[in-house]
Design an enzyme around this catalytic site. Structure first.
Site, PDB file in Angstrom:
ATOM      1  N   SER A  97       0.839  -1.207   0.000  1.00  0.00           N
ATOM      2  CA  SER A  97       0.000   0.000   0.000  1.00  0.00           C
ATOM      3  C   SER A  97       0.866   1.246   0.000  1.00  0.00           C
ATOM      4  CB  SER A  97      -0.860  -0.022   1.264  1.00  0.00           C
ATOM      5  OG  SER A  97      -1.390   1.253   1.527  1.00  0.00           O
ATOM      6  N   TYR A 150      -1.351  -1.406  11.023  1.00  0.00           N
ATOM      7  CA  TYR A 150      -1.674  -1.956   9.700  1.00  0.00           C
ATOM      8  C   TYR A 150      -0.556  -1.617   8.706  1.00  0.00           C
ATOM      9  CZ  TYR A 150      -3.320  -1.373   4.943  1.00  0.00           C
ATOM     10  OH  TYR A 150      -3.388  -1.358   3.575  1.00  0.00           O
ATOM     11  N   LYS A 164       2.539  -3.949   6.564  1.00  0.00           N
ATOM     12  CA  LYS A 164       2.901  -3.910   5.133  1.00  0.00           C
ATOM     13  C   LYS A 164       4.417  -3.720   4.986  1.00  0.00           C
ATOM     14  CE  LYS A 164      -1.212  -4.297   3.241  1.00  0.00           C
ATOM     15  NZ  LYS A 164      -1.589  -5.577   2.648  1.00  0.00           N
TER      16      LYS A 164
HETATM   17  C1  UD1 Z   1      -6.761   4.318   3.815  1.00  0.00           C
HETATM   18  C2  UD1 Z   1      -5.752   4.041   4.869  1.00  0.00           C
HETATM   19  C3  UD1 Z   1      -4.545   3.441   4.216  1.00  0.00           C
HETATM   20  C4  UD1 Z   1      -4.942   2.148   3.535  1.00  0.00           C
HETATM   21  C5  UD1 Z   1      -6.089   2.377   2.572  1.00  0.00           C
HETATM   22  C6  UD1 Z   1      -6.609   0.997   2.196  1.00  0.00           C
HETATM   23  C7  UD1 Z   1      -6.172   5.676   6.635  1.00  0.00           C
HETATM   24  C8  UD1 Z   1      -5.647   6.856   7.367  1.00  0.00           C
HETATM   25  N1  UD1 Z   1      -5.440   5.271   5.594  1.00  0.00           N
HETATM   26  O1  UD1 Z   1      -6.203   5.212   2.859  1.00  0.00           O
HETATM   27  O2  UD1 Z   1      -3.563   3.185   5.194  1.00  0.00           O
HETATM   28  O3  UD1 Z   1      -3.860   1.606   2.830  1.00  0.00           O
HETATM   29  O4  UD1 Z   1      -7.148   3.100   3.191  1.00  0.00           O
HETATM   30  O5  UD1 Z   1      -7.709   1.055   1.406  1.00  0.00           O
HETATM   31  O6  UD1 Z   1      -7.191   5.123   6.978  1.00  0.00           O
HETATM   32  N2  UD1 Z   1     -12.472  10.507   3.652  1.00  0.00           N
HETATM   33  C9  UD1 Z   1     -13.532  11.310   4.015  1.00  0.00           C
HETATM   34  N3  UD1 Z   1     -14.661  10.722   4.501  1.00  0.00           N
HETATM   35  C10 UD1 Z   1     -14.783   9.361   4.666  1.00  0.00           C
HETATM   36  C11 UD1 Z   1     -13.679   8.538   4.300  1.00  0.00           C
HETATM   37  C12 UD1 Z   1     -12.541   9.150   3.806  1.00  0.00           C
HETATM   38  O7  UD1 Z   1     -13.470  12.538   3.895  1.00  0.00           O
HETATM   39  O8  UD1 Z   1     -15.831   8.886   5.138  1.00  0.00           O
HETATM   40  C13 UD1 Z   1     -11.271  11.134   3.060  1.00  0.00           C
HETATM   41  C14 UD1 Z   1      -9.969  10.875   3.801  1.00  0.00           C
HETATM   42  O9  UD1 Z   1      -9.743  11.863   4.778  1.00  0.00           O
HETATM   43  C15 UD1 Z   1      -8.961  10.907   2.650  1.00  0.00           C
HETATM   44  C16 UD1 Z   1      -9.734  10.378   1.459  1.00  0.00           C
HETATM   45  O10 UD1 Z   1     -11.111  10.552   1.788  1.00  0.00           O
HETATM   46  O11 UD1 Z   1      -8.578  12.235   2.375  1.00  0.00           O
HETATM   47  C17 UD1 Z   1      -9.496   8.901   1.166  1.00  0.00           C
HETATM   48  O12 UD1 Z   1      -9.713   8.147   2.336  1.00  0.00           O
HETATM   49  P1  UD1 Z   1      -9.717   6.543   2.332  1.00  0.00           P
HETATM   50  O13 UD1 Z   1     -10.606   6.048   1.262  1.00  0.00           O
HETATM   51  O14 UD1 Z   1     -10.009   6.090   3.729  1.00  0.00           O
HETATM   52  O15 UD1 Z   1      -8.249   6.169   1.916  1.00  0.00           O
HETATM   53  P2  UD1 Z   1      -6.843   6.605   2.569  1.00  0.00           P
HETATM   54  O16 UD1 Z   1      -7.005   7.329   3.840  1.00  0.00           O
HETATM   55  O17 UD1 Z   1      -6.029   7.266   1.518  1.00  0.00           O
END
Ligand code: UD1
Length: 335
Positions: free
Chosen positions: A124, A148, A152
């Protein structure tokens, strides 16, 4: 070629099954259904006209896993099975270290014993931590920001060390950015059990009326509109990346980013989803999510040069296919 896919009925695994079987690979799946559904086998059958051979096996149970190696002449392994919820890993780190590391060690022991020398590992972008994008494979990987992510990093190192000890062994580590989208048929896609942690499955459930609004975690980052920026990449492109990794693998250890090389903010993704699918997405701006970083997108030159792999699908394709899967899923749930 006979390939074992661990976690093969999950979001990524199911799409990899489809791609590999379509190209004539014989696919064996080991999955304990902890975050996937047995129905996926029938969906793969509907798409491909055949099912992978399925074992309901936990990779942490070495004896059960070994049965697969005794029955089939496995030639390559794609290892996806593992826990992936960041917050849960902070609350229960031992569960994560135990499961993710034990499963990998069991697999490697069996690969050693049964002479399997082709291995692709699902890593990841989280391993880069908070470094300046575009993130490049040469950047230093330090300590993980959560258990997590640390699993990795540890597994990457275990694989590298093992490859040094066995000159016949070839391993490719794929560092995914943010896989979203779904197969164009709408039959398989991301359907996590419980409340989704990741943005896209949460967003599609808001669009579907299952949750009243999307929480956007912070609008005060130093980005185009203040919301977090990520490199969203279509799951079918990611699946194709695994196939080329298997095909072009050489002996030794190598690492590739799988992303598009483009950053998209949360608000940009929401706007694209609304525009393409013509649905409303109510949202609220809430506090930043602990552990989130502002920006993460890939440098994708290495995969392009050495694997001839490039993500082909656009953000519009991704949001259309994610929504199409949700709609198809609604229909399936009514049947
Ligand atoms: C997340 C994990 C990452 C993992 C990946 C696996 C975290 C901090 N990171 O990545 O370690 O490898 O998932 O799939 O959890 N967001 C919102 N609202 C939501 C969900 C997300 O605003 O309900 C935003 C987050 O702040 C971020 C973006 O959307 O800016 C993407 O989030 P997400 O899909 O959870 O992925 P990552 O955080 O990049």
């Amino acid at each position: 070629m006979i390939v074992l896919i661990t976690g093969g009925l999950g979001f990524l695994g199911s799409h990899i099954c489809v791609e590999l079987m379509d190209k004539g690979y014989q696919v064996i799946v080991a999955d304990n259904l902890s975050n996937s559904n047995i129905d996926v086998l029938d969906k793969i059958n509907l798409i491909n006209g055949k099912k992978p051979i399925f074992y309901n096996v936990d990779v942490c149970k070495a004896k059960d896993l070994e049965q697969i190696f005794t029955v089939h002449k496995i030639e390559g392994v794609i290892h996806l099975a593992g826990y992936k919820a960041v917050l849960e890993s902070v609350v229960n780190p031992l569960k994560y270290y135990n499961n993710n590391i034990t499963g990998t060690l069991n697999l490697l022991e069996l690969c050693k014993e049964y002479g399997v020398n082709r291995f692709v590992f699902s890593s990841s972008a989280t391993v880069y931590g908070d470094q300046v994008s575009p993130l490049h494979e040469n950047m230093e990987v330090k300590r993980g920001t959560n258990p997590y992510g640390e699993t990795k990093i540890m597994i990457e190192r275990i694989l590298e060390d093992y490859s040094h000890s066995n000159k016949e062994f070839g391993v490719i580590v794929l560092r995914y950015f943010n896989p979203i989208g779904a197969h164009e048929s709408g039959l398989i896609g991301e359907d996590p059990k419980g409340i989704p942690n990741n943005l896209m499955p949460y967003l599609t459930r808001v669009a579907n009326g299952e949750y009243p609004y999307l929480n956007i975690y912070g609008d005060d980052y130093n980005t185009i509109d203040g919301t977090g920026v990520r490199d969203y990449v279509h799951v079918v492109d990611i699946a194709k990346g695994h196939m080329v990794a298997m095909e072009k693998m050489k002996n030794g250890y190598d690492v590739f980013n799988l992303g598009t090389g483009r950053g998209t903010s949360v608000l940009q993704l929401v706007e694209t989803f609304k525009g393409v699918n013509n649905v409303e997405i109510p949202f609220k701006i809430v506090d930043r999510r602990p552990g989130d970083i502002a920006v993460a997108y890939a440098n994708v030159d290495k995969a392009s040069t050495l694997l001839s792999w490039k993500a082909q699908r656009t953000l519009e394709d991704m949001v259309r296919d994610s929504w199409n899967f949700q709609l198809r899923n609604n229909v399936n749930n009514l049947l």
